[in-house]
Write a protein that holds these residues in place. Structure first.
Motif, PDB file in Angstrom:
ATOM      1  N   ILE A  12       0.879  -1.172   0.000  1.00 17.66           N
ATOM      2  CA  ILE A  12       0.000   0.000   0.000  1.00 17.66           C
ATOM      3  C   ILE A  12       0.910   1.214   0.000  1.00 17.66           C
ATOM      4  N   PRO A  13       0.819   2.130  -0.936  1.00 15.88           N
ATOM      5  CA  PRO A  13      -0.055   2.069  -2.110  1.00 15.88           C
ATOM      6  C   PRO A  13       0.630   1.434  -3.301  1.00 15.88           C
ATOM      7  N   PHE A  14       1.135   0.240  -3.114  1.00 16.92           N
ATOM      8  CA  PHE A  14       1.752  -0.535  -4.174  1.00 16.92           C
ATOM      9  C   PHE A  14       2.984   0.200  -4.705  1.00 16.92           C
ATOM     10  N   SER A  15       3.287   0.102  -5.971  1.00 15.47           N
ATOM     11  CA  SER A  15       4.545   0.649  -6.473  1.00 15.47           C
ATOM     12  C   SER A  15       4.604   2.165  -6.420  1.00 15.47           C
ATOM     13  N   ALA A  16       3.458   2.823  -6.252  1.00 13.11           N
ATOM     14  CA  ALA A  16       3.444   4.283  -6.253  1.00 13.11           C
ATOM     15  C   ALA A  16       3.850   4.873  -4.907  1.00 13.11           C
ATOM     16  N   LYS A  17       4.170   4.018  -3.940  1.00 11.44           N
ATOM     17  CA  LYS A  17       4.504   4.520  -2.615  1.00 11.44           C
ATOM     18  C   LYS A  17       5.690   5.489  -2.657  1.00 11.44           C
ATOM     19  N   LYS A  18       6.635   5.240  -3.543  1.00  7.72           N
ATOM     20  CA  LYS A  18       7.822   6.097  -3.627  1.00  7.72           C
ATOM     21  C   LYS A  18       7.471   7.506  -4.094  1.00  7.72           C
ATOM     22  N   SER A  19       6.331   7.657  -4.737  1.00  2.00           N
ATOM     23  CA  SER A  19       5.946   8.978  -5.238  1.00  2.00           C
ATOM     24  C   SER A  19       5.351   9.850  -4.149  1.00  2.00           C
ATOM     25  N   PRO A  23      -1.887   5.987   1.075  1.00  2.00           N
ATOM     26  CA  PRO A  23      -2.638   4.757   0.822  1.00  2.00           C
ATOM     27  C   PRO A  23      -4.083   4.999   0.441  1.00  2.00           C
ATOM     28  N   ALA A  24      -4.683   6.062   0.973  1.00  3.06           N
ATOM     29  CA  ALA A  24      -6.100   6.311   0.673  1.00  3.06           C
ATOM     30  C   ALA A  24      -6.335   6.545  -0.812  1.00  3.06           C
ATOM     31  N   ASP A  25      -5.301   7.029  -1.518  1.00  6.60           N
ATOM     32  CA  ASP A  25      -5.457   7.265  -2.948  1.00  6.60           C
ATOM     33  C   ASP A  25      -5.660   5.975  -3.719  1.00  6.60           C
ATOM     34  N   TYR A  26      -5.359   4.840  -3.092  1.00  5.95           N
ATOM     35  CA  TYR A  26      -5.420   3.559  -3.782  1.00  5.95           C
ATOM     36  C   TYR A  26      -6.499   2.658  -3.216  1.00  5.95           C
ATOM     37  N   GLU A  27      -7.424   3.253  -2.495  1.00  5.58           N
ATOM     38  CA  GLU A  27      -8.515   2.442  -1.954  1.00  5.58           C
ATOM     39  C   GLU A  27      -9.355   1.903  -3.092  1.00  5.58           C
ATOM     40  N   HIS A  28      -9.677   0.624  -2.983  1.00  8.77           N
ATOM     41  CA  HIS A  28     -10.397  -0.059  -4.056  1.00  8.77           C
ATOM     42  C   HIS A  28     -11.837  -0.292  -3.598  1.00  8.77           C
ATOM     43  N   THR A  29     -12.806   0.245  -4.322  1.00 12.30           N
ATOM     44  CA  THR A  29     -14.208   0.035  -3.990  1.00 12.30           C
ATOM     45  C   THR A  29     -14.882  -0.786  -5.070  1.00 12.30           C
ATOM     46  N   ASN A  30     -15.960  -1.501  -4.667  1.00  9.33           N
ATOM     47  CA  ASN A  30     -16.669  -2.338  -5.629  1.00  9.33           C
ATOM     48  C   ASN A  30     -17.251  -1.531  -6.773  1.00  9.33           C
ATOM     49  N   SER A  31     -17.673  -0.299  -6.489  1.00  3.55           N
ATOM     50  CA  SER A  31     -18.333   0.498  -7.529  1.00  3.55           C
ATOM     51  C   SER A  31     -17.408   0.761  -8.702  1.00  3.55           C
ATOM     52  N   SER A  32     -16.095   0.765  -8.445  1.00  2.00           N
ATOM     53  CA  SER A  32     -15.168   1.034  -9.550  1.00  2.00           C
ATOM     54  C   SER A  32     -15.166  -0.090 -10.569  1.00  2.00           C
ATOM     55  N   MET A  33     -15.618  -1.293 -10.155  1.00  2.00           N
ATOM     56  CA  MET A  33     -15.596  -2.415 -11.080  1.00  2.00           C
ATOM     57  C   MET A  33     -16.514  -2.182 -12.281  1.00  2.00           C
ATOM     58  N   ALA A  34     -17.546  -1.392 -12.074  1.00  2.00           N
ATOM     59  CA  ALA A  34     -18.499  -1.162 -13.161  1.00  2.00           C
ATOM     60  C   ALA A  34     -17.846  -0.426 -14.329  1.00  2.00           C
ATOM     61  N   LEU A  35     -16.689   0.186 -14.086  1.00  6.81           N
ATOM     62  CA  LEU A  35     -16.025   0.945 -15.136  1.00  6.81           C
ATOM     63  C   LEU A  35     -15.131   0.072 -16.004  1.00  6.81           C
ATOM     64  N   ALA A  36     -14.893  -1.166 -15.581  1.00  4.38           N
ATOM     65  CA  ALA A  36     -13.971  -2.016 -16.314  1.00  4.38           C
ATOM     66  C   ALA A  36     -14.563  -2.424 -17.650  1.00  4.38           C
ATOM     67  N   PRO A  37     -13.725  -2.629 -18.673  1.00  4.03           N
ATOM     68  CA  PRO A  37     -14.226  -2.936 -20.013  1.00  4.03           C
ATOM     69  C   PRO A  37     -14.556  -4.405 -20.186  1.00  4.03           C
ATOM     70  N   VAL A  38     -15.155  -4.733 -21.303  1.00  2.00           N
ATOM     71  CA  VAL A  38     -15.317  -6.118 -21.719  1.00  2.00           C
ATOM     72  C   VAL A  38     -14.090  -6.490 -22.527  1.00  2.00           C
ATOM     73  N   VAL A 190      -7.520  -7.600   6.114  1.00  2.00           N
ATOM     74  CA  VAL A 190      -8.934  -7.309   5.874  1.00  2.00           C
ATOM     75  C   VAL A 190      -9.289  -5.971   6.513  1.00  2.00           C
ATOM     76  N   GLY A 191      -9.965  -5.103   5.738  1.00  2.00           N
ATOM     77  CA  GLY A 191     -10.430  -3.826   6.263  1.00  2.00           C
ATOM     78  C   GLY A 191      -9.388  -2.739   6.105  1.00  2.00           C
ATOM     79  N   GLY A 192      -9.613  -1.601   6.749  1.00  2.00           N
ATOM     80  CA  GLY A 192      -8.677  -0.483   6.640  1.00  2.00           C
ATOM     81  C   GLY A 192      -8.534  -0.035   5.208  1.00  2.00           C
ATOM     82  N   PHE A 193      -7.279   0.068   4.745  1.00  2.00           N
ATOM     83  CA  PHE A 193      -7.015   0.452   3.363  1.00  2.00           C
ATOM     84  C   PHE A 193      -7.160  -0.728   2.394  1.00  2.00           C
ATOM     85  N   CYS A 194      -7.267  -1.927   2.933  1.00  2.00           N
ATOM     86  CA  CYS A 194      -7.226  -3.133   2.092  1.00  2.00           C
ATOM     87  C   CYS A 194      -8.642  -3.532   1.683  1.00  2.00           C
ATOM     88  N   THR A 195      -9.186  -2.863   0.698  1.00  2.00           N
ATOM     89  CA  THR A 195     -10.574  -3.066   0.294  1.00  2.00           C
ATOM     90  C   THR A 195     -10.723  -3.649  -1.107  1.00  2.00           C
TER      91      THR A 195
END
Length: 554
Positions: A12-19, A23-38, A190-195
């Motif tokens: 957290i936040p994965f490889s972008a941590k050095k920048s 971590p909150a910038d990388y929180e993953h929510t279920n609603s974002s899945m609707a944006l994924a392509p076919v 589970v929980g916290g930033f790990c969503t």
């Protein structure tokens, strides 16, 4: 000493941590899945019965079960939760989390055109304390301690587990997951930033033998092209160089494209080909552990299908053979009894899902049959809440057996409201109104409990207004006034007003309103005028006839 392969982690936040991003910038929510392509699979491996396109919204559905059909290679996973995670969120929420992760991971397999499925085969406590201040990588090393390794190895063998995943609360601010390459062990916070719903798909990808994208790792995966990849501005599941909120829910392959751009590279990132190769090899994927021998099944029965809240139901588990005959075995076996709530409907009747430890005492537990024992009985107790509510549903079944199959039947118990006696009614049964007339009437509540209730006055007519249409009773025995006004009525009609629970789940009373146009009576005379003179002329005519008659007679 135990020797293991390279370690892979999910930061957290994965490889972008050095920048310097938080971590909150990388929180993953279920609603974002609707944006994924076919995803367009241009050339597929081993996909004879799999869909080539998939709606990514499906991965956010809690409770979706991973299935193992004849053409699918199954990876059996055991989950071990720490005591503090159980205390923090409870077993029902742990099961929800596991179902979400398994569902999302299998959607990634479908999107990738793979006939491979991940399956839950065991859920139970981790045999050591969490040590929440310990970094995730150091904690995972506890798996190989004498205390944990022996217990986990025994469970792994009894249940035929290919992978073992430990769940603990999110306390490591640097990582959400940690896994060994080409190895059965992983840990997920589970929980916290790990969503992220696809954290499992990523960590189990490491267990399968994959590394991150080549730009963000120097480790050596099981094959040189077992890596993630970046395409169309996002990474695939194993990549860590882009935002995980919008990453592609596929494994890498040069045969899959997004917006015309390949999501893999020959010789560098083609994890789908690697997985298809590893499926057939011993000690990889679902071949790491021999499947558990199944020598019996468990049938589930209950003494009542419908109970009042506060009552108990007796659940009986019975060992049976292939013909459903009760049997005993020469060894100890176990099964997990599960209890959870679910919503449903039957015609116009609406049900609510019963909530663990709110509507019933959660009885999910491992039940052991000793050698020579054929039945076990468990009492499941429901809880009274003194609230007016519709019927609730409780599901009961058996799963995750060692040497025994779970129940083929899942039983449903109706929990009926027992809050107390209550009536909500109009003060009148029917009302007659003409155009532009109003009437005030009363709604009465009589109850032996003091729970606030919110009601709606529901009707279907453009000729009526009701004030108020929503009313609230805050005490047990009370009355509230309502005003009903008719508009301009052209044609007589009857309107039914229903007194309903605010969610429409129950109708308490109804009132018939007879609407009619305004009737205008003919005007009546008080004397004089035309009517008077007509009467006078008639009287004079009568008198003249009488006079003429008298003369003739004389």
């Amino acid at each position: 000493m135990c020797h293991f392969n390279a370690i892979a982690s999910t930061p957290i936040p994965f490889s972008a941590k050095k920048s310097g991003e938080t971590p909150a910038d990388y929180e993953h929510t279920n609603s974002s899945m609707a944006l994924a392509p076919v995803y367009m699979l241009e050339r597929l491996h081993n996909t004879s019965q799999l869909s080539k396109q998939s709606n990514i919204n499906a991965i956010s559905e809690f409770g979706e079960k991973a299935t193992s059909e004849s053409n699918q290679h199954v990876i059996e996973i055991g989950f071990f939760y720490t005591e503090d995670l159980l205390a923090q969120i409870g077993r029902a929420e742990i099961d929800r989390y596991i179902d979400e992760q398994i569902s999302a991971a299998n959607q990634v397999m479908i999107n990738s055109g793979l006939a491979i499925r991940r399956q839950v085969s065991y859920v139970g406590p981790f045999p050591m304390a969490n040590e929440p201040d310990t970094a995730i990588n150091l904690f995972l090393a506890n798996v190989y301690s004498d205390q944990a390794f022996s217990a986990l190895s025994n469970i792994r063998e009894r249940f035929g587990l290919d992978y073992l995943t430990i769940l603990r609360p999110q306390t490591d601010n640097n990582f959400c997951g940690w896994a060994y390459y080409d190895n059965p062990y992983a840990i997920m916070e589970v929980g916290g930033f790990c969503t992220s719903a696809t954290l499992g798909a990523h960590e189990w990808g490491h267990n399968d033998g994959a590394d991150h994208d080549i730009a963000n790792s120097s480790d050596t995966p099981v094959r040189t092209d077992a890596r993630g990849y970046n395409c169309a501005g996002e990474g695939t599941i194993m990549s860590t160089s882009n935002n995980w909120n919008t990453r592609h829910n596929i494994y890498s392959s040069p045969d899959i494209s997004v917006n015309g751009e390949a999501c893999g590279k020959l010789g560098e990132a083609d994890f789908i080909s690697v997985l298809n190769e590893l499926v057939a090899l011993p000690n990889h994927l679902g071949n790491k552990q021999a499947a558990s021998e199944k020598i019996a099944s468990v049938a589930v029965s209950i003494d009542k299908l419908s109970i009042a809240e506060g009552e108990s139901v007796i659940v009986t588990l019975t060992l049976v053979d292939g013909d459903d005959n009760a049997i005993t075995l020469d060894r100890e076996v176990s099964i997990e009894l599960y209890t959870y709530g679910d919503a449903g409907s039957d015609g116009d009747i609406r049900f609510n899902g019963a909530l663990a430890d709110v509507d019933f005492i959660n009885a999910t537990q491992r039940v052991t049959f000793s050698a020579g024992q054929s039945t076990q009985s468990i009492s499941v107790t429901t809880l009274g809440d003194n609230e007016q509510e519709p019927t609730e549903l409780l599901q009961i079944g058996a799963r995750y057996g060692d040497y025994v199959n779970g129940s083929a039947n899942e039983l449903t118990v109706e929990i009926n409201d027992a809050a107390g006696q209550e009536s909500l009614s109009f003060s009148l049964e029917s009302v007659e109104l003409e155009s532009n007339q109003s009437i005030a009437l009363t709604v009465n509540r009589a109850a032996d409990f003091d729970i606030p209730v919110l009601l709606a006055l529901v009707f279907d007519s453009e000729h009526l207004t009701i004030t108020p249409e929503i009313m609230e009773f805050t005490s047990a025995n009370a009355s509230e006034n309502v005003t009903i006004t008719a508009g301009n009525i052209d044609i007589a009609e009857t309107v039914m007003i229903q007194l309903e629970a605010i969610d429409g789940s129950q109708v308490f009373d109804q009132l018939a309103i007879q609407l009619s146009p305004l009737v205008i009576e003919p005007e009546k005379s008080s004397g004089g005028g035309v009517n008077f003179w007509l009467a006078l002329l008639a009287a004079l005519a009568f008198a003249a006839r009488e006079l003429t008659q008298n003369r003739r007679e004389s």
